[in-house]
Design a protein around this motif. Structure first.
Motif, PDB file in Angstrom:
ATOM      1  N   PRO A 169       0.887  -1.246  -0.164  1.00  0.00           N
ATOM      2  CA  PRO A 169      -0.093  -0.045  -0.123  1.00  0.00           C
ATOM      3  C   PRO A 169       0.772   1.171   0.025  1.00  0.00           C
ATOM      4  N   SER A 170       0.205   2.559  -0.200  1.00  0.00           N
ATOM      5  CA  SER A 170       0.637   3.669  -0.397  1.00  0.00           C
ATOM      6  C   SER A 170      -0.294   4.648   0.194  1.00  0.00           C
ATOM      7  N   LEU A 171       0.324   5.623   0.991  1.00  0.00           N
ATOM      8  CA  LEU A 171      -0.515   6.307   1.963  1.00  0.00           C
ATOM      9  C   LEU A 171      -0.035   7.931   1.556  1.00  0.00           C
ATOM     10  N   TYR A 172      -1.091   8.575   1.421  1.00  0.00           N
ATOM     11  CA  TYR A 172      -1.201  10.216   1.125  1.00  0.00           C
ATOM     12  C   TYR A 172      -2.033  10.714   2.286  1.00  0.00           C
ATOM     13  N   LEU A 173      -1.602  11.370   2.870  1.00  0.00           N
ATOM     14  CA  LEU A 173      -2.122  12.262   4.097  1.00  0.00           C
ATOM     15  C   LEU A 173      -1.875  13.974   3.970  1.00  0.00           C
ATOM     16  N   PRO A 174      -2.850  14.537   3.817  1.00  0.00           N
ATOM     17  CA  PRO A 174      -2.821  16.018   3.537  1.00  0.00           C
ATOM     18  C   PRO A 174      -2.241  16.638   5.310  1.00  0.00           C
ATOM     19  N   ILE A 175      -1.602  17.391   5.243  1.00  0.00           N
ATOM     20  CA  ILE A 175      -1.215  17.828   6.701  1.00  0.00           C
ATOM     21  C   ILE A 175      -1.384  19.400   6.439  1.00  0.00           C
ATOM     22  N   PHE A 176      -0.974  20.068   5.477  1.00  0.00           N
ATOM     23  CA  PHE A 176      -0.807  21.517   5.617  1.00  0.00           C
ATOM     24  C   PHE A 176      -1.055  21.764   4.098  1.00  0.00           C
ATOM     25  N   GLN A 177      -2.179  22.458   3.761  1.00  0.00           N
ATOM     26  CA  GLN A 177      -2.261  22.921   2.395  1.00  0.00           C
ATOM     27  C   GLN A 177      -2.721  24.466   2.112  1.00  0.00           C
ATOM     28  N   GLY A 178      -2.474  25.192   3.045  1.00  0.00           N
ATOM     29  CA  GLY A 178      -2.483  26.546   3.124  1.00  0.00           C
ATOM     30  C   GLY A 178      -3.948  27.104   3.203  1.00  0.00           C
ATOM     31  N   GLY A 179      -4.995  26.280   3.743  1.00  0.00           N
ATOM     32  CA  GLY A 179      -6.321  26.712   3.600  1.00  0.00           C
ATOM     33  C   GLY A 179      -7.089  26.196   2.253  1.00  0.00           C
ATOM     34  N   ARG A 180      -6.183  25.505   1.458  1.00  0.00           N
ATOM     35  CA  ARG A 180      -7.081  25.080   0.321  1.00  0.00           C
ATOM     36  C   ARG A 180      -8.197  24.112   0.381  1.00  0.00           C
ATOM     37  N   LEU A 181      -7.913  23.355   1.357  1.00  0.00           N
ATOM     38  CA  LEU A 181      -9.136  22.096   1.666  1.00  0.00           C
ATOM     39  C   LEU A 181     -10.365  22.893   2.291  1.00  0.00           C
ATOM     40  N   THR A 182     -10.032  23.624   3.081  1.00  0.00           N
ATOM     41  CA  THR A 182     -11.122  24.432   3.785  1.00  0.00           C
ATOM     42  C   THR A 182     -11.808  25.362   2.974  1.00  0.00           C
ATOM     43  N   GLY A 183     -11.061  26.077   2.151  1.00  0.00           N
ATOM     44  CA  GLY A 183     -11.884  26.838   1.181  1.00  0.00           C
ATOM     45  C   GLY A 183     -12.717  26.127   0.294  1.00  0.00           C
ATOM     46  N   THR A 184     -12.129  25.036  -0.089  1.00  0.00           N
ATOM     47  CA  THR A 184     -12.843  24.354  -1.227  1.00  0.00           C
ATOM     48  C   THR A 184     -14.322  23.800  -0.547  1.00  0.00           C
ATOM     49  N   LEU A 185     -14.140  23.196   0.571  1.00  0.00           N
ATOM     50  CA  LEU A 185     -15.253  22.922   1.352  1.00  0.00           C
ATOM     51  C   LEU A 185     -16.520  24.013   1.675  1.00  0.00           C
ATOM     52  N   GLN A 186     -15.837  25.123   2.080  1.00  0.00           N
ATOM     53  CA  GLN A 186     -16.786  26.232   2.351  1.00  0.00           C
ATOM     54  C   GLN A 186     -17.384  26.547   0.830  1.00  0.00           C
ATOM     55  N   LEU A 187     -16.846  26.544  -0.097  1.00  0.00           N
ATOM     56  CA  LEU A 187     -17.146  27.038  -1.570  1.00  0.00           C
ATOM     57  C   LEU A 187     -18.253  26.035  -1.932  1.00  0.00           C
ATOM     58  N   ARG A 188     -18.026  24.713  -1.695  1.00  0.00           N
ATOM     59  CA  ARG A 188     -19.148  23.810  -2.143  1.00  0.00           C
ATOM     60  C   ARG A 188     -20.298  23.717  -1.506  1.00  0.00           C
ATOM     61  N   GLU A 189     -20.158  24.048  -0.084  1.00  0.00           N
ATOM     62  CA  GLU A 189     -21.253  24.302   0.845  1.00  0.00           C
ATOM     63  C   GLU A 189     -22.393  25.415   0.298  1.00  0.00           C
ATOM     64  N   HIS A 190     -21.524  26.645  -0.168  1.00  0.00           N
ATOM     65  CA  HIS A 190     -22.360  27.670  -0.532  1.00  0.00           C
ATOM     66  C   HIS A 190     -22.941  27.396  -2.031  1.00  0.00           C
ATOM     67  N   GLN A 191     -22.263  26.546  -2.720  1.00  0.00           N
ATOM     68  CA  GLN A 191     -22.885  26.336  -4.079  1.00  0.00           C
ATOM     69  C   GLN A 191     -23.808  25.487  -3.972  1.00  0.00           C
ATOM     70  N   GLN A 192     -24.068  24.652  -2.789  1.00  0.00           N
ATOM     71  CA  GLN A 192     -25.157  23.778  -2.789  1.00  0.00           C
ATOM     72  C   GLN A 192     -26.241  24.547  -2.223  1.00  0.00           C
ATOM     73  N   GLN A 193     -26.027  25.621  -1.369  1.00  0.00           N
ATOM     74  CA  GLN A 193     -27.013  26.492  -1.011  1.00  0.00           C
ATOM     75  C   GLN A 193     -27.613  27.349  -1.857  1.00  0.00           C
ATOM     76  N   GLU A 194     -26.792  27.609  -2.789  1.00  0.00           N
ATOM     77  CA  GLU A 194     -27.296  28.477  -3.993  1.00  0.00           C
ATOM     78  C   GLU A 194     -28.200  27.448  -5.017  1.00  0.00           C
ATOM     79  N   ALA A 195     -27.818  26.349  -5.110  1.00  0.00           N
ATOM     80  CA  ALA A 195     -28.677  25.424  -5.799  1.00  0.00           C
ATOM     81  C   ALA A 195     -29.626  24.974  -5.325  1.00  0.00           C
ATOM     82  N   ALA A 196     -29.877  25.057  -4.004  1.00  0.00           N
ATOM     83  CA  ALA A 196     -31.147  24.646  -3.309  1.00  0.00           C
ATOM     84  C   ALA A 196     -32.098  26.083  -3.489  1.00  0.00           C
ATOM     85  N   LEU A 197     -31.833  27.107  -3.156  1.00  0.00           N
ATOM     86  CA  LEU A 197     -32.337  28.338  -3.638  1.00  0.00           C
ATOM     87  C   LEU A 197     -32.863  28.482  -4.944  1.00  0.00           C
TER      88      LEU A 197
END
Length: 463
Positions: A339-367
């Motif tokens: 096996p090989s393992l990939y574990l994100p440790i520090f991404q400079g806020g990229r992952l958090t920002g992407t998640l927040q963006l997807r959540e807001h896009q989902q809210q927009e789609a619901a509206l």
């Protein structure tokens, strides 16, 4: 055995998916749409209800030849292929490779696999079968496939929407064409009456019974009606060209087919036009916004899965030899697995920002879904109101035409007998022309309102 148990354990963890599960919306119909209305059926091939074989043929030809429909169908096929590509992530990737190289190593380097101390060149032959598979521990692959499935649903709804739009536009242009041809017939009928009145006034003038005021008025009426014909004929040509464009044909391609006038289709008013309870599942725009909401919801799961470790299983088996004749010999084999393992440790806020963006896009789609559904309810309600009002309008105009025809017959008889002036005949004939033209417009609009109602109800091609 321990290694095998470890691999099986990793594989068994692939059933977990992070992120919210999509819940299909169930919008309620407006309360003032009664139970009888809710349960009525809508014919998907609604254009057949108009009772015009030529219209039916044009709609079906447009569904095959229209360029917008063909483009939408192509995009649907693209989304299906993209889904197939995404689905490959679920399966192991297997590749076969081979190579030949002529090499010479450094005499002072760290490694010399040839054991020639860099004193001469050598051949290196190799071949291998490589396999790899990502264990979907947190549903990254599963959610990605869910996004791809939603894209297919979105493209299908867009295709259905284009089909519905093109079929309605084809029907509408056909009805308008027949309406214009009916207006031409009304103008020619009134022109014959006006010319007959002109001859009558001219005869009376020559006999000294009337003045040139009557002849001038009658000539003016003839010229006024004649002036209508070129514009109506130009409008007829435009609608024929519009239908040609919808069928993907050159201008004028349908002239021979459509130039001959035919009556405006008059569908029976008692055909059931109720609202189906599954209206939200029939309208392509609602289906499209629902698929967009599904896609946005699944994308949140993809973004959340990016926070977690990703494990891949890999294996390779092959042969390597300096002498080509040894390639394939058992002692030239080489292999590896693990096996090989990939574990994100520090991404400079990229992952958090992407998640927040997807959540807001989902809210927009619901509206947007709520907006589309609300707009659909308003469109249906307005279509029902317009259809009902036009039926009443048409009935009143039919009576007005009948009375004007009777009035014109009476006025001409009285004028011929010298009981009234020609100005009275002129006024009655103008009223008849106006009401006849209005009745043709109403007949056209009544049929158009039926088309708009079926379109609002989501009637169209079966999926």
């Amino acid at each position: 055995m321990k290694r095998a148990a470890l691999l099986l354990t990793l594989a068994s963890l692939g059933a977990c998916s992070v992120g919210p599960d999509f819940q299909k919306p169930q919008p309620a119909l407006p309360a003032h749409w009664g139970p009888a209305t809710r349960s009525a059926a809508v014919d998907r091939q609604w254009w057949q209800q108009l009772g015009d074989a030529q219209l039916t043929a044009l709609v079906e030809r447009a569904a095959e030849a229209n360029l917008d429909v063909r483009t939408a169908a192509n995009r649907l096929e693209q989304s299906r292929i993209a889904r197939q590509v995404s689905g490959s992530q679920q399966l192991p990737g297997v590749s076969l490779g081979g190579s030949y190289q002529r090499e010479r190593n450094s005499a002072v380097g760290l490694l010399d696999a040839s054991n020639r101390s860099g004193k001469s060149s050598f051949d290196l032959w190799s071949s291998a079968v490589d396999a790899s598979w990502e264990v979907d521990l947190w549903g990254h692959v599963h959610r990605s496939l869910e996004v791809a499935d939603a894209e297919v649903d979105l493209s299908r709804a867009q295709r259905d929407g284009v089909l519905l739009s093109i079929s309605a536009e084809t029907a509408a242009d056909y009805l308008k064409l027949r309406g214009v041809q009916a207006q031409i017939a009304v103008a020619r009928q009134n022109l014959d009456i006006a010319r007959h009145s002109q001859q009558l006034t001219q005869t009376r003038f020559e006999n000294g019974v009337t003045t040139n005021l009557d002849t001038a008025n009658s000539a003016a009426l003839v010229a006024t009606i004649e002036a209508r014909l070129p514009m109506l004929q130009a409008e007829q040509a435009r609608f024929i060209n519009a239908l040609s464009f919808l069928l993907g044909a050159a201008p004028g391609a349908l002239n021979d087919e459509l130039h001959e006038p035919k009556p405006i289709p008059n569908p029976a008013p008692d055909v059931p036009l109720g609202l189906p309870s599954e209206l939200a599942q029939r309208r392509p725009d609602i289906q499209q916004s629902e698929a967009a909401l599904h896609r946005a919801t699944a994308a949140i799961g993809v973004a959340k899965a990016d926070f977690y470790p990703r494990v891949s299983l890999g294996a390779s088996f092959g042969f390597q030899a300096i002498d080509g004749s040894d390639l394939g010999a058992w002692n030239s084999r080489q292999w590896n697995y693990g096996p090989s393992l990939y574990l994100p440790i520090f991404q400079g806020g990229r992952l958090t920002g992407t998640l927040q963006l997807r959540e807001h896009q989902q809210q927009e789609a619901a509206l947007n879904y709520q907006k589309v559904v609300l707009g659909a309810w308003h469109e249906v309600d307005n279509a029902l109101t317009d259809y009902s009002a036009e039926q009443q309008h048409h009935a009143a105009l039919s009576e007005a035409v009948r009375q004007n025809e009777l009035a014109l017959t009476t006025a001409r008889e009285r004028y011929r007998g010298g009981a009234i002036d020609f100005i009275n005949v002129l006024g009655v004939q103008r009223s008849l022309l106006e009401t006849q033209s209005a009745l043709v417009d109403s007949s056209t609009q009544a049929a158009l309102d039926r088309v708009l109602l079926y379109r609002a109800l989501g009637g169209g091609w079966p999926q």
